[in-house]
Design a protein around this motif. Structure first.
Motif, mmCIF file in Angstrom:
data_model
loop_
_atom_site.group_PDB
_atom_site.id
_atom_site.type_symbol
_atom_site.label_atom_id
_atom_site.label_comp_id
_atom_site.label_asym_id
_atom_site.label_seq_id
_atom_site.Cartn_x
_atom_site.Cartn_y
_atom_site.Cartn_z
ATOM 1 N N CYS A 198 -31.069 -47.103 14.072
ATOM 2 C CA CYS A 198 -30.292 -47.998 13.088
ATOM 3 C C CYS A 198 -30.482 -49.330 13.391
ATOM 4 C CB CYS A 198 -28.870 -47.451 13.121
ATOM 5 S SG CYS A 198 -28.160 -47.843 14.881
ATOM 6 N N ARG A 199 -29.860 -50.305 12.582
ATOM 7 C CA ARG A 199 -30.023 -51.712 13.169
ATOM 8 C C ARG A 199 -28.826 -52.223 12.999
ATOM 9 N NH1 ARG A 199 -30.117 -54.813 8.134
ATOM 10 N NH2 ARG A 199 -30.365 -53.475 6.295
ATOM 11 N N ILE A 200 -28.438 -53.484 13.438
ATOM 12 C CA ILE A 200 -27.544 -54.471 13.510
ATOM 13 C C ILE A 200 -27.706 -55.475 12.265
ATOM 14 C CG2 ILE A 200 -25.985 -55.734 14.705
ATOM 15 C CD1 ILE A 200 -26.527 -53.983 17.234
ATOM 16 N N GLY A 201 -26.677 -55.537 11.538
ATOM 17 C CA GLY A 201 -27.102 -56.641 10.614
ATOM 18 C C GLY A 201 -27.141 -57.946 10.958
ATOM 19 N N SER A 217 -22.686 -35.212 26.248
ATOM 20 C CA SER A 217 -22.888 -34.677 24.949
ATOM 21 C C SER A 217 -24.262 -34.244 24.588
ATOM 22 C CB SER A 217 -22.391 -35.750 23.794
ATOM 23 O OG SER A 217 -22.806 -35.189 22.545
ATOM 24 N N ALA A 218 -24.492 -33.037 24.214
ATOM 25 C CA ALA A 218 -25.732 -32.427 23.865
ATOM 26 C C ALA A 218 -26.213 -32.736 22.563
ATOM 27 C CB ALA A 218 -25.431 -30.830 23.925
ATOM 28 N N ASN A 219 -27.707 -32.554 22.590
ATOM 29 C CA ASN A 219 -28.626 -32.973 21.442
ATOM 30 C C ASN A 219 -28.301 -34.186 20.808
ATOM 31 O OD1 ASN A 219 -29.254 -30.259 20.887
ATOM 32 N ND2 ASN A 219 -27.263 -29.769 20.136
ATOM 33 N N SER A 220 -28.540 -35.197 21.891
ATOM 34 C CA SER A 220 -28.339 -36.630 21.581
ATOM 35 C C SER A 220 -29.683 -37.504 21.718
ATOM 36 C CB SER A 220 -27.426 -37.548 22.618
ATOM 37 O OG SER A 220 -27.901 -37.298 23.883
ATOM 38 N N SER A 221 -30.008 -38.632 21.141
ATOM 39 C CA SER A 221 -30.883 -39.234 20.962
ATOM 40 C C SER A 221 -30.720 -40.759 21.168
ATOM 41 C CB SER A 221 -31.644 -39.241 19.521
ATOM 42 O OG SER A 221 -31.816 -37.943 19.258
ATOM 43 N N MET A 222 -31.736 -41.605 21.757
ATOM 44 C CA MET A 222 -31.360 -42.673 22.014
ATOM 45 C C MET A 222 -32.456 -44.005 21.712
ATOM 46 S SD MET A 222 -30.889 -44.812 25.928
ATOM 47 C CE MET A 222 -32.615 -44.598 26.402
ATOM 48 N N ALA A 223 -32.369 -45.177 21.301
ATOM 49 C CA ALA A 223 -33.343 -46.065 20.856
ATOM 50 C C ALA A 223 -32.908 -47.341 21.442
ATOM 51 C CB ALA A 223 -33.731 -46.026 19.378
ATOM 52 N N PHE A 224 -33.911 -48.251 21.634
ATOM 53 C CA PHE A 224 -33.564 -49.440 22.052
ATOM 54 C C PHE A 224 -33.608 -50.571 20.837
ATOM 55 C CE2 PHE A 224 -35.835 -47.525 25.791
ATOM 56 C CZ PHE A 224 -34.576 -47.948 26.642
ATOM 57 N N PHE A 225 -32.644 -51.737 20.914
ATOM 58 C CA PHE A 225 -32.563 -52.617 20.101
ATOM 59 C C PHE A 225 -33.707 -53.763 20.507
ATOM 60 C CE2 PHE A 225 -28.078 -51.156 18.955
ATOM 61 C CZ PHE A 225 -28.291 -50.781 17.797
ATOM 62 N N ASP A 277 -20.651 -76.170 14.385
ATOM 63 C CA ASP A 277 -21.654 -75.425 15.042
ATOM 64 C C ASP A 277 -21.929 -74.045 14.095
ATOM 65 O OD1 ASP A 277 -20.549 -72.890 16.423
ATOM 66 O OD2 ASP A 277 -18.997 -74.388 16.597
ATOM 67 N N CYS A 278 -22.895 -73.652 14.423
ATOM 68 C CA CYS A 278 -23.492 -72.230 13.611
ATOM 69 C C CYS A 278 -24.429 -71.463 14.414
ATOM 70 C CB CYS A 278 -23.924 -72.607 12.231
ATOM 71 S SG CYS A 278 -24.083 -71.013 11.264
ATOM 72 N N ASP A 279 -23.943 -70.309 14.924
ATOM 73 C CA ASP A 279 -25.085 -69.608 15.595
ATOM 74 C C ASP A 279 -25.514 -68.339 14.640
ATOM 75 O OD1 ASP A 279 -24.704 -70.827 17.943
ATOM 76 O OD2 ASP A 279 -22.869 -69.587 18.280
ATOM 77 N N PHE A 280 -26.676 -68.177 14.538
ATOM 78 C CA PHE A 280 -27.303 -67.031 13.489
ATOM 79 C C PHE A 280 -28.305 -66.388 13.914
ATOM 80 C CE2 PHE A 280 -29.401 -71.310 12.957
ATOM 81 C CZ PHE A 280 -30.896 -70.942 13.084
ATOM 82 N N SER A 281 -28.472 -65.157 13.418
ATOM 83 C CA SER A 281 -29.547 -64.278 13.779
ATOM 84 C C SER A 281 -29.753 -63.324 12.514
ATOM 85 C CB SER A 281 -29.025 -63.254 15.091
ATOM 86 O OG SER A 281 -29.832 -62.365 15.298
ATOM 87 N N LEU A 282 -31.088 -63.062 12.455
ATOM 88 C CA LEU A 282 -31.565 -61.894 11.706
ATOM 89 C C LEU A 282 -31.280 -60.696 12.117
ATOM 90 C CD1 LEU A 282 -34.786 -63.164 10.423
ATOM 91 C CD2 LEU A 282 -32.552 -63.439 9.396
ATOM 92 N N ALA A 283 -31.505 -59.465 11.396
ATOM 93 C CA ALA A 283 -31.144 -58.164 11.998
ATOM 94 C C ALA A 283 -31.855 -57.835 13.085
ATOM 95 C CB ALA A 283 -31.456 -57.053 10.865
ATOM 96 N N ARG A 284 -30.975 -56.926 14.007
ATOM 97 C CA ARG A 284 -31.872 -56.400 15.226
ATOM 98 C C ARG A 284 -31.960 -55.000 15.110
ATOM 99 N NH1 ARG A 284 -26.799 -58.016 18.740
ATOM 100 N NH2 ARG A 284 -26.232 -58.608 16.742
ATOM 101 N N GLU A 285 -33.428 -54.512 15.076
ATOM 102 C CA GLU A 285 -33.791 -53.309 14.599
ATOM 103 C C GLU A 285 -33.958 -52.289 15.766
ATOM 104 O OE1 GLU A 285 -34.221 -52.582 11.392
ATOM 105 O OE2 GLU A 285 -34.337 -54.416 10.548
#
Length: 601
Positions: A546-549, A502-510, A534-542
């Protein structure tokens, strides 16, 4: 029985921890910290490569005096994200092995999370012991539709499941993992021989692709026992896997294609104990992987690590240096770029120093390490079951590449209080020349309505602090981890005009979450009724795009032992109904319940 801490520190954590919070970095010679959301890995390189896939019998078992005390709380279901399944938790016991054992755990629920474990250990005469095992974990059902959503508060784009009425909708898929085989061991006065032969299968389906991975695995290991202060040491293992992955590209490429490959790992430690306090050991690691079809490449690694170990008084000193060479070649096959091309730096430190401030209760330590690792296909799909060559075509990056950690360092202290509360608190630094990271690709005319995720490789630095903790008593147990990380991954920025379908794409690392962790606790009433959480927890990944909540994945358990040999169990997962993306853009439907039985005969 709940996961227990060994006195002083937890020596073993499952080789691939369930993907539920960002990876825990460790000290010397730890590899690949961020590709999974909660992968915790500890160990030296000799442990990374030897054996390639874990034996079901712990290395410390020499007499096969085992206690099969199973409980649903040992391995609560958290999805089938762990490529090496949690099968059994056999631990050495002082009592003699009492003969035949049969264990069965089975359950199902809604959405469909089948759970099945079977272990049969016949009562054999002599020094030979064996077990037949089978295990299955899967999810079959709806996945949440994940799309970029504008966060009004921050003004950034978030990969999330939108509210009702949004254009994204859920989709049907599955993630199924099965393993079965035979393991055994023979021990004699001066050594132990063990083997494991089995089958591993992985099947996944998303909106575009499907896979059916089938592998034959075999491993052998022979090691010496410490018969005296002065003796020759040896520990040699050989592991082999042949796997074939039948891949469907969703009609974007003509027909289905099969990717098959051979993976071979040899590990050896040989040396001489001069006394109870001094020994010299040489570790040798060699691995080789060869793939056909889509890859058409081969790669491998050869490493030599001489070490001098001093264990005297309150001091424990391990002085070593690793000499390592990565190699590879072959054709690129269907993929646009070469695989496993990253070279290491040839020489890495391997030093560990510990001092017991209070004998058996408090130790301070420092580690300096580094190392490299060959990118293997089985490791790749172990990190994420949904990684697919199609998405690599879209990102223009290698699907497989070598991990190179230039240097790592850590200082910390660990110990226990009254042999009940165990802890390991440390802080450290890691510098990677190349390591796998989840990435996001923006492709407006492309694969997934604007965004899709892939696996890429980049160099970065990380500062971290972590705490492993645990409490264990007759009626109550708790353990977990808290981890803080600071990396320069966001500074890598966005790569424009990625070569893709796909043309004109961009990539970034989390980047990994700045803070993440997990906690598990269980209370038992007269060893008949068990209640756990049990509880597994995580803050956002930037990332730069964009980011993952963040999320908190809360689970509750209940087990009733109707008799010593029989119990009922029930587990509820993701009870907060959050969008939990262990792998970016893949989130199961929400709250789930699983119920079943356990037999221990």
């Amino acid at each position: 029985m709940f996961m227990k801490y060994i006195a002083m520190y937890r020596k073993y954590i499952l080789p691939f921890i369930i993907l539920s919070s960002v990876a825990l970095p460790s000290g010397a010679q730890s590899i690949d910290p961020t590709v999974e959301v909660s992968r915790t890995y500890r160990g030296k390189m000799i442990e990374v490569h030897k054996p390639m896939f874990e034996m079901q019998v712990p290395d410390s078992v020499s007499q096969f005096d085992l206690d099969f005390d199973y409980s649903v709380f040992e391995s609560p279901y958290k999805g089938s994200y762990e490529f090496i399944p949690y099968l059994q938790n056999m631990k050495p016991q002082p009592d003699a092995w009492s003969g035949r054992r049969f264990f069965l755990r089975a359950g199902a629920g809604y959405p469909l999370h089948p759970v099945f474990d079977l272990v049969w250990s016949p009562d054999l005469k002599g020094k030979f012991r064996m077990s037949v095992y089978a295990t299955h974990r899967s999810y079959v059902g709806r996945y949440r539709g994940i799309v970029p959503v504008l966060d009004d508060a921050s003004g950034s784009m978030v990969l999330d499941s939108p509210s009702s009425g949004a254009p994204a909708s859920s989709w049907s898929g599955y993630d199924m993992l099965t393993r079965a085989g035979v393991e055994g061991a023979v021990n004699w006065d001066k050594g132990v021989f063990s083997f494991d032969v089995g089958y591993r299968g992985l099947a996944t389906k998303d909106t575009l692709t499907t896979r059916g991975y089938n592998a034959l695995e075999a491993s052998l290991r022979v090691s010496s026992k410490d018969a005296s202060d002065r003796h020759f040491l040896y520990d040699v293992s050989l592991s082999y896997r042949y796997g074939a992955d039948n891949l469907d590209y969703g009609g974007l490429l003509s027909g289905s294609r099969s990717l098959d490959g051979h993976e071979l790992v040899l590990g050896a430690s040989v040396g001489q104990a001069f006394s109870s306090a001094h020994r010299f050991v040489v570790d040798v690691d060699a691995d080789f992987a060869s793939y056909s079809s889509a890859f058409g490449t081969y790669a491998g690694r050869l490493a030599l690590t001489p070490r001098y170990v001093i264990d005297k008084g309150r001091w424990n000193v391990d002085l070593g240096v690793m000499l390592s060479v990565l190699y590879g070649g072959g054709e690129n096959g269907l993929l646009p770029v070469a695989q496993d091309t990253r070279k290491g730096q040839y020489v890495y430190p391997d030093i560990s120093i510990g001092y017991e401030i209070i004998r058996s209760y408090l130790e301070v330590y420092a580690d300096i390490g580094g190392g490299d690792r060959t990118g293997m296909y089985s490791d790749l799909i172990g990190r994420s079951h949904f990684v697919h060559p199609l998405y690599t075509l879209g990102s223009g990056t290698p699907l497989l590449d070598n991990t190179v950690e230039r240097v790592s360092g850590a200082v910390g202290f660990r110990g226990n209080i009254s042999s009940r509360f165990s802890y390991d608190l440390k802080a450290g630094y890691r510098n990677f020349a190349n390591a796998p990271l989840f990435s996001v690709v923006s492709s407006p005319s492309g694969l997934a309505g604007g965004f899709f995720t892939a696996l890429g490789y980049a160099g970065y630095q990380m500062f971290y602090a972590s705490l492993d903790y645990g409490w264990d008593s007759a009626d109550f147990s708790i353990d977990g981890n808290f981890t803080y990380r600071s990396t320069d991954i966001p500074d890598i920025g966005v790569i424009q005009s990625v070569s893709s379908i796909s043309a004109n794409s961009s990539m970034a690392f989390f980047a990994p979450a700045a803070f993440s962790g997990d906690v598990r606790a269980v209370y038992n009433w007269r060893r008949r009724i068990y209640i756990g959480a049990d509880c597994d927890f995580s803050l956002a990944r930037e990332s730069s795009l964009c980011r993952i909540g963040g999320y908190a994945d809360l689970g509750l358990y209940l087990e009733f032992r109707a008799a010593r040999l029989f119990s009922f169990w029930l587990r509820g997962g993701n009870l907060l109904n959050m969008t939990v993306q262990h792998t970016p853009m893949y989130a199961e439907s929400g709250i789930n319940f699983t119920a079943g039985i356990c037999l221990n005969l």
